[in-house]
Scaffold this active site. Structure first.
Site, mmCIF file in Angstrom:
data_model
loop_
_atom_site.group_PDB
_atom_site.id
_atom_site.type_symbol
_atom_site.label_atom_id
_atom_site.label_comp_id
_atom_site.label_asym_id
_atom_site.label_seq_id
_atom_site.Cartn_x
_atom_site.Cartn_y
_atom_site.Cartn_z
ATOM 1 N N CYS A 248 58.896 64.676 -29.567
ATOM 2 C CA CYS A 248 57.308 64.854 -29.153
ATOM 3 C C CYS A 248 56.445 65.736 -28.563
ATOM 4 C CB CYS A 248 57.725 63.287 -28.977
ATOM 5 S SG CYS A 248 58.612 63.058 -30.800
ATOM 6 N N HIS A 249 57.758 65.194 -27.059
ATOM 7 C CA HIS A 249 57.162 65.895 -25.868
ATOM 8 C C HIS A 249 57.896 67.336 -24.867
ATOM 9 C CE1 HIS A 249 55.210 62.321 -26.754
ATOM 10 N NE2 HIS A 249 54.205 63.154 -27.300
#
Lengths: 172, 420
Positions: free
Chosen positions: A136-137
């Site tokens: 995701c990040h």
């Protein structure tokens, strides 16, 4: 000199404050059930523990189990991976922890699979540190599940578990 | 704006009602012949009405969808497919509602940027502006919870990531620790979460209606701004809302509905994500999580900062900072027509926002240009985003020499007609 009017006013102020305070307490007491109903209910809290058969997880592999609605990693670590994890103890970590404090038996790493940034499930055998990479990040975790790069503030937490025998572990 | 043309029904029945409940007069004075509006409004002024139209569309289609949808983690995904395949006209209503969210955001973004460009946030319209920001925040919350309801992979993981934003407040004693469990009603996004999101997704639009009524009320105190940004002075500066702007708005609405229908009928999934056609699976995160397009710039700001707490605070601040605009902008002239330097930076700000949106849908480690990853560009764009509000706006608005402003709306309009 205290006049009759002063006494009346003082008494009135006291009544205002007392009434107001009682009102605030009553409003708070009335609001609490409305707020607390959103907390995990008793059946959710009563969710049982799970038992994992370790003999089915080959050396060097990572298995995922669902515990209380969240995935848990059970990683069967090789000697080389254990050595790498121990070597990582001296690295500059955001959340310093020794590998030996994160395992009961060094070959079995049992940790939450929920990224401490915003809750995604990191991918195994990815990232710059041979551990996990959160898609995701972009948080990287090493082979001890410690955050080494990216926005995650904390290591993947060790979940409560105990070994029932050499090949069975109970999580929860 | 007090009405100059009073509503006086001649029909005795209507008069009898009006004397007891002046509802028709209220409508007449709000959006009828009794509301006098600057005569020079251009098509950028259509978007408020379009936003109101989208709000009604979303509420009507949403109430119908709720008659067929089931807020249960085992049944939700299938019930949406049931709506799309089996329910009479379900395919149409679902497509209108899903694309309607995007349309609502498109018109609201134009409406907000119209406010930026023409200085609509400046005195005496500050509270009108604040109510607009509150509407936008309610829209974001409603849109987010609505996106969770189909219970696909993007729904589930979007819900998980966004609710986890609140875990940064875990340093607050007593409430911090359990805040995400409180939001979820469990230890993860699950049945209680879906159920309460459904409840709130149904509730919030009606809260929105309430704030919109306040917004329109606040608008009617000073009346609409106009492209020149000067106050309407007399009767010759204004025309009644009906029939002039009802006609103009109706034309704009027709054009907008064609645009909307093109999505609904030809590319209903264009703005969605294929991953949301996979049922939610708490064990597998999609390799690439992306929010809906209308959140992308803020998502890019969140990811640009390598610290969870600061990233989350930056994301919230990027919207809340709009509350300070009436004071950050110190210009005495409202409209950017007469502020060329401000106008240049405004368009730079718009381009930067689109660029942030582009970065928001790229993976953080994607190498884009000159060997730099998406995150590096996001950091630059985030810096510019905040610099626009905190450095450029306060300085440029106070230092710029503005161009001469016309003496009145009527004078400017007549001048333009003479040249035309």
């Amino acid at each position: 000199m205290t006049t009759h009017d002063d006494v009346v006013e003082e008494r009135r102020n006291f009544l205002y404050i007392a009434t107001g305070a009682a009102g605030v307490v009553a409003a708070g007491a009335a609001a609490w059930p409305l707020i607390d109903q959103m907390n995990p209910s008793k059946d959710v809290l009563a969710l049982s523990s799970i038992e994992v058969d370790l003999s089915k997880i080959p050396l060097g592999q990572n298995a995922v189990f669902l515990w209380r609605g969240n995935p848990v990693f059970v990683r069967h670590r090789t000697e080389a991976e254990i050595a790498e994890a121990r070597a990582g103890d001296t690295a500059d970590l955001a959340d310093p922890e020794k590998d030996e404090d994160r395992v009961q038996k060094p070959e079995w790493l049992i940790i939450s699979a929920v990224c401490t940034h915003l809750g995604c499930v990191p991918l195994e055998h990815h990232g710059d540190f041979d551990g996990w990479l959160c898609p995701c990040h972009g948080s990287h975790y090493d082979i001890s599940g410690r955050v080494t790069k990216g926005p995650a503030p904390l290591n993947l937490p060790v979940v409560p578990y105990e070994f029932l025998d050499d090949s069975t572990v109970r999580i929860g | 704006m007090a009405s100059e043309n009073k509503f006086e029904p001649t029909n005795p029945t209507l008069k009898w009602i009006e004397d007891r409940l002046p509802l028709m007069g209220l409508i007449y004075n709000s959006i009828g012949g009794g509301y006098n509006v600057p005569r020079n409004l251009n098509y950028w002024w259509n978007f408020g009405v379009l936003a109101g139209f989208m709000m009604v569309v979303q509420i009507v289609t949403g109430i119908i969808l709720a008659m067929h949808y089931i807020p249960n983690i085992d049944l939700a995904f299938d019930s949406v497919q049931h709506i799309k395949r089996d329910v009479n006209y379900g395919w149409l209503l679902q497509a209108i509602h899903a694309n309607g969210a995007s349309m609502f955001f498109i018109v609201v973004y134009v409406h907000i940027l119209r406010g930026f460009y023409f200085g609509s946030y400046k005195a005496p319209r500050e509270i009108l502006w604040f109510l607009g920001i509150i509407i936008y925040l309610i829209m974001m919350a409603t849109g987010f919870m609505g996106y969770v309801l189909p219970w696909g992979q993007m729904s589930f993981w979007g819900a998980k990531v966004i609710t986890n934003l609140f875990s940064v407040f875990d340093f607050i004693p007593f409430i911090g620790d359990g805040i995400v469990n409180w939001l979820w009603g469990g230890f993860s996004v699950g049945q209680p979460t879906l159920n309460r999101f459904f409840s709130l997704h149904y509730l919030l639009p009606f809260v929105l209606v309430g704030v919109v009524i306040l917004h329109v009320w606040a608008l009617h105190i000073p009346g609409s701004t106009n492209p020149l940004g000067i106050d309407a002075k007399g009767k010759h500066d204004k025309i009644p809302f009906h029939p002039y702007y009802t006609a103009k708005d109706a034309f704009g609405l027709g054009v907008f509905i064609i645009f909307f229908a093109a999505f609904v009928f030809y590319i209903p999934d264009f703005l969605g994500h294929p991953d949301n056609y996979i049922k939610a699976n708490p064990l597998v995160t999609p390799t690439h999580i992306v929010p809906e397009w209308y959140y992308l710039p803020f998502y890019a700001i969140l990811r640009a900062i390598d610290n969870k707490l600061i990233g989350v605070l930056a994301m919230f601040s990027s919207i809340l900072i709009m509350f300070a605009m009436p004071w950050l902008d110190g210009a005495r002239v409202r409209s950017m027509r007469f502020r060329p330097l401000s106008r240049f930076f405004f368009w730079l700000f718009v381009a930067n926002g689109i660029f942030l949106g582009y970065l928001g849908q790229r993976a953080p480690d994607d190498i884009l240009w000159f060997g730099l990853v998406a995150t590096s560009y996001a950091q630059m764009a985030t810096f510019f985003y905040f610099a626009y509000f905190l450095i450029i706006m306060p300085l440029v608005s106070r230092m710029e020499t503005t161009k001469p402003v016309p003496t009145s709306i009527a004078a400017a309009v007549l001048e333009a007609n003479k040249k035309g």
